[in-house]
Design a protein around this motif. Sequence first.
Motif, short mmCIF file in Angstrom:
data_model
loop_
_atom_site.label_atom_id
_atom_site.label_comp_id
_atom_site.label_asym_id
_atom_site.label_seq_id
_atom_site.Cartn_x
_atom_site.Cartn_y
_atom_site.Cartn_z
N LEU A 1 0.78 -1.32 0.16
CA LEU A 1 -0.23 0.17 0.07
C LEU A 1 0.73 1.15 -0.04
CD1 LEU A 1 -2.84 1.10 0.43
CD2 LEU A 1 -2.33 1.08 2.55
N VAL A 2 1.94 1.15 0.84
CA VAL A 2 2.66 2.42 0.97
C VAL A 2 3.31 2.90 -0.54
CG1 VAL A 2 4.97 3.18 1.90
CG2 VAL A 2 3.26 1.95 3.39
N ILE A 3 3.81 1.56 -1.29
CA ILE A 3 4.50 1.99 -2.57
C ILE A 3 3.72 2.43 -3.52
CG2 ILE A 3 5.77 0.92 -4.50
CD1 ILE A 3 7.13 -1.15 -2.04
N THR A 4 2.29 1.75 -3.60
CA THR A 4 1.48 1.93 -4.38
C THR A 4 0.81 3.51 -4.35
OG1 THR A 4 0.51 -0.47 -4.47
CG2 THR A 4 -1.07 1.38 -5.32
N THR A 5 0.75 3.91 -3.20
CA THR A 5 0.16 5.15 -3.00
C THR A 5 1.09 6.32 -2.72
OG1 THR A 5 -0.31 4.65 -0.43
CG2 THR A 5 -1.98 3.90 -2.05
N LYS A 6 2.34 5.94 -2.24
CA LYS A 6 3.28 6.75 -1.85
C LYS A 6 2.92 7.57 -0.74
CE LYS A 6 5.62 7.52 -6.46
NZ LYS A 6 4.97 6.28 -6.99
N SER A 7 2.37 6.81 0.25
CA SER A 7 1.78 7.26 1.35
C SER A 7 1.98 6.38 2.42
CB SER A 7 0.45 7.74 1.33
OG SER A 7 -0.21 8.14 2.53
N VAL A 8 2.54 7.01 3.62
CA VAL A 8 2.35 6.14 5.07
C VAL A 8 1.27 6.42 6.07
CG1 VAL A 8 4.94 5.76 4.85
CG2 VAL A 8 3.93 7.74 5.99
N GLU A 9 0.19 6.86 5.40
CA GLU A 9 -1.07 7.05 6.19
C GLU A 9 -1.30 5.91 7.07
OE1 GLU A 9 -5.68 8.82 6.08
OE2 GLU A 9 -4.54 8.35 4.20
N PHE B 1 14.06 -0.06 12.50
CA PHE B 1 14.90 1.24 11.80
C PHE B 1 14.54 1.35 10.72
CE2 PHE B 1 18.87 2.91 10.16
CZ PHE B 1 18.72 4.04 11.07
N ALA B 2 14.59 0.08 9.77
CA ALA B 2 14.23 -0.04 8.60
C ALA B 2 12.83 0.85 8.40
CB ALA B 2 14.38 -1.15 7.93
N GLN B 3 11.69 0.51 9.11
CA GLN B 3 10.51 1.06 8.76
C GLN B 3 10.59 2.60 9.26
OE1 GLN B 3 7.83 -1.07 11.75
NE2 GLN B 3 8.92 -2.96 11.21
N LEU B 4 11.30 2.81 10.07
CA LEU B 4 11.40 4.45 10.33
C LEU B 4 12.05 5.04 9.23
CD1 LEU B 4 12.75 4.55 13.94
CD2 LEU B 4 10.44 5.22 13.02
N VAL B 5 12.83 4.46 8.45
CA VAL B 5 13.63 5.25 7.04
C VAL B 5 12.56 5.23 6.06
CG1 VAL B 5 15.21 4.52 5.25
CG2 VAL B 5 15.79 4.22 7.69
N ILE B 6 11.76 3.96 6.08
CA ILE B 6 10.65 4.00 5.02
C ILE B 6 9.79 5.14 5.23
CG2 ILE B 6 8.58 2.82 4.20
CD1 ILE B 6 10.49 0.23 4.59
N TYR B 7 9.08 5.34 6.49
CA TYR B 7 8.39 6.45 6.88
C TYR B 7 8.97 7.70 6.49
CZ TYR B 7 4.82 8.74 9.74
OH TYR B 7 3.94 9.78 10.09
N ALA B 8 10.04 8.19 6.87
CA ALA B 8 10.76 9.18 6.53
C ALA B 8 10.76 9.24 4.97
CB ALA B 8 12.14 9.27 7.06
N THR B 9 10.82 8.55 4.28
CA THR B 9 11.04 8.59 2.62
C THR B 9 9.85 9.07 2.25
OG1 THR B 9 12.82 6.66 2.73
CG2 THR B 9 11.63 7.11 0.48
N PHE B 10 8.79 8.67 2.83
CA PHE B 10 7.35 8.89 2.29
C PHE B 10 6.49 9.79 2.92
CE2 PHE B 10 8.34 4.79 0.37
CZ PHE B 10 7.95 4.85 -1.17
N TYR B 11 7.12 10.46 3.88
CA TYR B 11 6.34 11.31 4.75
C TYR B 11 5.90 12.66 4.08
CZ TYR B 11 5.39 14.65 8.36
OH TYR B 11 4.59 15.66 9.13
#
Length: 246
Positions: free
Chosen positions: A151-159, A200-210
């Motif tokens: 979902l994150v990759i498809t929508t480019k959102s971490v909502e 930590f990887a999840q936090l990096v992903i969150y920051a990427t799409f914030y």
Amino acid sequence: MISKEDARTLVGILEYFDFDGKRPTFYKIWKKKAVEEYSALPYLATFFNCGLWILYGLPMVKPNSTLVLTVNGTGFAIEIVYLSLFLIYSIPMKRLRLVAVVVAECFFLAALALCVLLLVKKPKSRSDIVGSICMAGNIMMYAAPLSIMKLVITTKSVEFMPFFISFFSFINGLCWTTYALLKFDAFILVPNSIGSALGFAQLVIYATFYKSTQRILAQRKAQGGDVNLAKIDAERNPNGDVLNGV
């Protein structure tokens, strides 16, 4: 000077905050009366993981593991509340899958407890068997939030990838890793050190799409409605396959 046992106790107490970190997500679910695209997998994984560690922390399995038992017992109860909210506010198909997974997890936990406590006589053998299974369950728990990646990759959102779940997953891994190092316990150390890396990887992903998330939310607000995230990005992703699992 603080002793190792006091330090372990302090680290163990900090674990209670990990379960509280999920509360903002469930406040949103309760307020909207819908789970939307939030995934139940992280909560199912935590429920199962806590059940395994409760068994590991029993005196007849792993003596002197009071904090493992009490922290995970509290977590088990909290996850029941969270899963109950998912059950109430999910659509029928999701609700059915959720019940099926919970029943399967409870059956496995009960079967494992009976087999270990009745068939295995030595505490050391019991702790080795349960500890090995706990390691696998613990790693699954840390990896579960990554299920939302489609979902994150498809929508480019971490909502629908809550920040606090990722943050406390990272902190949880660090705390239990410290706990295991103070009085060496490989069964706790290995999965939680891996878990801290995954957190930590999840936090990096969150920051990427914030930033892209903020743009999407601003667009939704401008449209004047509480539109589903997938619908907002429909034109940009005409063939997007939004994750809509458990």
